[in-house]
Design an enzyme around this catalytic site. Sequence first.
Site, PDB file in Angstrom:
ATOM      1  N   ASP A 108       0.825  -1.208   0.000  1.00  0.00           N
ATOM      2  CA  ASP A 108       0.000   0.000   0.000  1.00  0.00           C
ATOM      3  C   ASP A 108       0.858   1.257   0.000  1.00  0.00           C
ATOM      4  O   ASP A 108       2.040   1.219   0.348  1.00  0.00           O
ATOM      5  CB  ASP A 108      -0.949   0.022   1.217  1.00  0.00           C
ATOM      6  CG  ASP A 108      -0.210   0.101   2.547  1.00  0.00           C
ATOM      7  OD1 ASP A 108       0.790  -0.608   2.718  1.00  0.00           O
ATOM      8  OD2 ASP A 108      -0.632   0.898   3.417  1.00  0.00           O
ATOM      9  N   GLU A 203       0.047  -1.279   5.616  1.00  0.00           N
ATOM     10  CA  GLU A 203       1.081  -0.920   6.587  1.00  0.00           C
ATOM     11  C   GLU A 203       0.962   0.543   6.982  1.00  0.00           C
ATOM     12  O   GLU A 203       1.143   0.905   8.141  1.00  0.00           O
ATOM     13  CB  GLU A 203       2.472  -1.179   5.993  1.00  0.00           C
ATOM     14  CG  GLU A 203       3.608  -1.077   7.001  1.00  0.00           C
ATOM     15  CD  GLU A 203       4.260   0.297   7.092  1.00  0.00           C
ATOM     16  OE1 GLU A 203       5.136   0.468   7.954  1.00  0.00           O
ATOM     17  OE2 GLU A 203       3.899   1.207   6.318  1.00  0.00           O
TER      18      GLU A 203
HETATM   19 ZN   LIG Z   1       6.853   2.052   4.142  1.00  0.00          ZN
END
Ligand SMILES: [Zn+2]
Length: 438
Positions: A108, A203
């Site tokens: 992401d 994340e």
């Molecule tokens: Zn990163």
Amino acid sequence: MWALFRQYNRVFNYFVVSYYAYLTMRHYPYTVTERFLRYVQIDTQSNPQSQLHPTTDKQKNLSQLLAAELQAMGITDAVADEFGYVYATIPATTTKQVPVICFCSHIDTAPDCSGTNVTPIVHKHYNGAPIVLPHDPQQIITTEAYPYLLQHIGHDVITASGTTLLGADDKAGVAIIMDMAHYLITHPEVPHGTIKLLFTPDEEVGMGTAKLQMDLLGAQYAYTLDGGEAGTLEDETFSADGVVLTIHGVSAHPGYAKGKMVNALKIAGELLAALPNNEWCPEQTSGKQGFVHPVRVSGVAEEATIEWIVRDFDTAKLAEYESRLYQLTETIVSQHAGARFDWVVTEQYRNMKEILDQHPHLVAYASAAYEKCGLTVTKTPIRGGTDGSRLSFMGLPCPNLFTGMQAIHSKKEWVGVQDLEKAVEVLVTLVQIWEENS
Ligand SMILES: [Zn+2]
């Protein structure tokens, strides 16, 4: 006859699959840079407001592509699951018992800056001049703002076009791991143990390990590829707590409130005003210093809530900070008869060094690989958390390696091609060091 047919069928299938892989490989170019340029054009921005896994469905477009590319390389167990995670295994090429290590990066990109229609630009043989991004000429990348650019003069530099982030965080890590996988699969003479690959969603919104299937991963140690300048090796993060402070005042009709009303908002304001501005806050701390930081205030006259984050590299200091803040709160609230407060502390994450110090060879082998590739090792503490800190405390010790990414989460994000290539070389060296020492 049937056996003969089966035999024939197996041979036929072999050729079909090989030819398919050949076509796919031809279709998908395979230098680390070409991989990177392809991945950044896929929008994978995560969403902190979403309760779904992954937080945005579009992240799966990249996870499915990665699984397909790994399959095309001949990694037959490569799979993209319903939550957007990709798991894959590169089989061992040695008979030695080598611990199973995992390389991990996140697919992401940060919610801070658009990741839609990323147009990567390769600035070949960078000459040191300011880089003006064509789709927004206000966005200029200079060596003054980014002195690390000076080390890339004569090399190739990749930027976005001015209206989006680049997404080197962390598609640089993804491309590096994918290219290492391709190298190892096509060079079976390189001795290494079983290697696991892991790509995670979300994340950037702190959910990178939310749906991770640790048993499916089956690794003993891991490295995240999510760091900056070539040579940096991160084995230390903040330890982090959150505090929610709720101040209860006394409500009354404002027209008839004399001697009765106690306004929780004003107490909250007093407390915020009493915080030091020259220390103990993010604005005035750096390096190994910790802080206490109000991140959100909400409420009405009767009840006000302040959310805090508490950070330090030394976990024991968190309790000290919390006690200092508690005492300050108590002093101020007690000056208002009838007011009271609730106090809830939540553990957020812990300094990965507490775990990594129990497995010193993990960082030592990485340092050895850096040096063997001609890099000087720089250990920088991360003033934040990573998936690696969470993984380390989930039983998978996990320092963070460099990818070259710079100016992350911004339109000026950039990465040097030579750093991407160097990182692949480091990984290929690192897996051999694990084998040599087993
Ligand atoms: Zn990163």
